[in-house]
Design a protein around this motif. Structure first.
Motif, PDB file in Angstrom:
ATOM      1  N   PRO A  65      10.619   6.367   3.031  1.00  0.00           N
ATOM      2  CA  PRO A  65      11.794   6.514   4.050  1.00  0.00           C
ATOM      3  C   PRO A  65      11.685   6.567   5.318  1.00  0.00           C
ATOM      4  CG  PRO A  65      11.886   8.339   2.094  1.00  0.00           C
ATOM      5  CD  PRO A  65      10.574   7.535   2.007  1.00  0.00           C
ATOM      6  N   LEU A  66      12.249   5.908   6.035  1.00  0.00           N
ATOM      7  CA  LEU A  66      11.841   5.665   7.636  1.00  0.00           C
ATOM      8  C   LEU A  66      11.742   6.868   8.301  1.00  0.00           C
ATOM      9  CD1 LEU A  66      11.245   3.643   9.874  1.00  0.00           C
ATOM     10  CD2 LEU A  66      13.963   3.670  10.161  1.00  0.00           C
ATOM     11  N   GLU A  67      12.795   7.716   8.318  1.00  0.00           N
ATOM     12  CA  GLU A  67      12.875   9.041   8.742  1.00  0.00           C
ATOM     13  C   GLU A  67      11.117   9.774   8.480  1.00  0.00           C
ATOM     14  OE1 GLU A  67      15.139   8.445   6.554  1.00  0.00           O
ATOM     15  OE2 GLU A  67      16.549   7.734   8.278  1.00  0.00           O
ATOM     16  N   GLU A  68      10.890   9.702   7.348  1.00  0.00           N
ATOM     17  CA  GLU A  68       9.615  10.445   6.799  1.00  0.00           C
ATOM     18  C   GLU A  68       8.407   9.843   7.357  1.00  0.00           C
ATOM     19  OE1 GLU A  68       7.673  11.992   2.825  1.00  0.00           O
ATOM     20  OE2 GLU A  68       9.752  11.327   2.922  1.00  0.00           O
ATOM     21  N   PHE A  69       8.501   8.384   7.610  1.00  0.00           N
ATOM     22  CA  PHE A  69       7.460   7.731   8.251  1.00  0.00           C
ATOM     23  C   PHE A  69       7.340   8.113   9.772  1.00  0.00           C
ATOM     24  CE2 PHE A  69       6.109   4.019  10.741  1.00  0.00           C
ATOM     25  CZ  PHE A  69       4.500   3.728  10.239  1.00  0.00           C
ATOM     26  N   VAL A 104       4.131   9.943  11.813  1.00  0.00           N
ATOM     27  CA  VAL A 104       3.488   9.263  12.997  1.00  0.00           C
ATOM     28  C   VAL A 104       3.503  10.239  14.287  1.00  0.00           C
ATOM     29  CG1 VAL A 104       3.626   7.170  14.564  1.00  0.00           C
ATOM     30  CG2 VAL A 104       3.828   6.796  11.958  1.00  0.00           C
ATOM     31  N   THR A 105       4.640  10.774  14.485  1.00  0.00           N
ATOM     32  CA  THR A 105       4.875  11.683  15.450  1.00  0.00           C
ATOM     33  C   THR A 105       3.890  12.871  15.278  1.00  0.00           C
ATOM     34  OG1 THR A 105       7.045  11.072  15.650  1.00  0.00           O
ATOM     35  CG2 THR A 105       6.421  13.160  16.684  1.00  0.00           C
ATOM     36  N   ARG A 106       4.054  13.520  14.204  1.00  0.00           N
ATOM     37  CA  ARG A 106       2.820  14.584  13.783  1.00  0.00           C
ATOM     38  C   ARG A 106       1.518  14.223  14.168  1.00  0.00           C
ATOM     39  NH1 ARG A 106       5.183  15.695   9.364  1.00  0.00           N
ATOM     40  NH2 ARG A 106       3.664  14.579   7.882  1.00  0.00           N
ATOM     41  N   MET A 120       0.826  -1.157   0.144  1.00  0.00           N
ATOM     42  CA  MET A 120      -0.023   0.083   0.033  1.00  0.00           C
ATOM     43  C   MET A 120       0.862   1.351   0.027  1.00  0.00           C
ATOM     44  SD  MET A 120      -2.920  -1.581   0.036  1.00  0.00           S
ATOM     45  CE  MET A 120      -3.859  -0.252   0.160  1.00  0.00           C
ATOM     46  N   PRO A 121       0.596   2.174  -0.880  1.00  0.00           N
ATOM     47  CA  PRO A 121       1.431   3.367  -0.958  1.00  0.00           C
ATOM     48  C   PRO A 121       0.854   4.138   0.074  1.00  0.00           C
ATOM     49  CG  PRO A 121      -0.137   3.314  -2.709  1.00  0.00           C
ATOM     50  CD  PRO A 121      -0.200   2.026  -1.964  1.00  0.00           C
ATOM     51  N   LEU A 122       1.929   5.084   0.709  1.00  0.00           N
ATOM     52  CA  LEU A 122       1.790   6.053   1.771  1.00  0.00           C
ATOM     53  C   LEU A 122       1.537   7.252   1.243  1.00  0.00           C
ATOM     54  CD1 LEU A 122       3.755   4.611   4.713  1.00  0.00           C
ATOM     55  CD2 LEU A 122       1.415   4.022   4.289  1.00  0.00           C
ATOM     56  N   PRO A 123       0.327   7.989   1.069  1.00  0.00           N
ATOM     57  CA  PRO A 123       0.531   9.256   0.476  1.00  0.00           C
ATOM     58  C   PRO A 123       1.206  10.418   0.768  1.00  0.00           C
ATOM     59  CG  PRO A 123      -1.692   8.772   1.661  1.00  0.00           C
ATOM     60  CD  PRO A 123      -0.936   7.661   1.920  1.00  0.00           C
ATOM     61  N   TYR A 124       1.609  10.233   2.317  1.00  0.00           N
ATOM     62  CA  TYR A 124       2.330  11.308   2.586  1.00  0.00           C
ATOM     63  C   TYR A 124       3.883  11.174   2.315  1.00  0.00           C
ATOM     64  CZ  TYR A 124       2.533   7.919   6.186  1.00  0.00           C
ATOM     65  OH  TYR A 124       2.704   6.728   6.807  1.00  0.00           O
ATOM     66  N   CYS A 125       4.348  10.160   1.765  1.00  0.00           N
ATOM     67  CA  CYS A 125       5.693   9.889   1.381  1.00  0.00           C
ATOM     68  C   CYS A 125       6.100  10.223  -0.089  1.00  0.00           C
ATOM     69  CB  CYS A 125       5.833   8.530   1.783  1.00  0.00           C
ATOM     70  SG  CYS A 125       6.111   7.852   3.282  1.00  0.00           S
ATOM     71  N   LYS A 126       7.384  10.724  -0.208  1.00  0.00           N
ATOM     72  CA  LYS A 126       7.914  10.724  -1.332  1.00  0.00           C
ATOM     73  C   LYS A 126       8.489   9.126  -1.624  1.00  0.00           C
ATOM     74  CE  LYS A 126       9.348  15.490  -0.439  1.00  0.00           C
ATOM     75  NZ  LYS A 126       9.777  15.691   0.890  1.00  0.00           N
ATOM     76  N   PHE A 127       7.996   8.719  -2.597  1.00  0.00           N
ATOM     77  CA  PHE A 127       7.903   7.289  -2.871  1.00  0.00           C
ATOM     78  C   PHE A 127       9.490   6.578  -2.995  1.00  0.00           C
ATOM     79  CE2 PHE A 127       3.954   6.299  -1.857  1.00  0.00           C
ATOM     80  CZ  PHE A 127       3.014   6.899  -2.860  1.00  0.00           C
TER      81      PHE A 127
END
Length: 67
Positions: A29-33, A37-39, A15-22
């Motif tokens: 990217p782990l840092e973006e994930f 989640v933190t936000r 499943m693509p995550l819409p908030y990530c730059k794929f």
């Protein structure tokens, strides 16, 4: 050091995550994930509290690839 990416697999479908730059293979990217989640925790509250769950558990990861 190489970057770490993750993919979300639901019922054997990535499943693509819409908030990530794929990244490669619809990965995130782990840092973006972690940042997302933190936000979201700040914006809407803790998942267990919002959903009225006593024991939410934890996220689990399946590691694949080169180590």
């Amino acid at each position: 050091m190489s970057a770490t990416f993750l993919r979300v697999n639901v019922n054997d479908k990535i499943m693509p995550l819409p908030y990530c730059k794929f990244g490669p293979g619809l990965s995130c990217p782990l840092e973006e994930f972690v940042s997302h989640v933190t936000r979201r925790r700040v914006e809407v509250g803790d998942f267990g509290d919002v959903c009225g769950l006593d024991d939410v558990g934890r996220i689990t990861f399946l590691r694949q690839g080169q180590d």
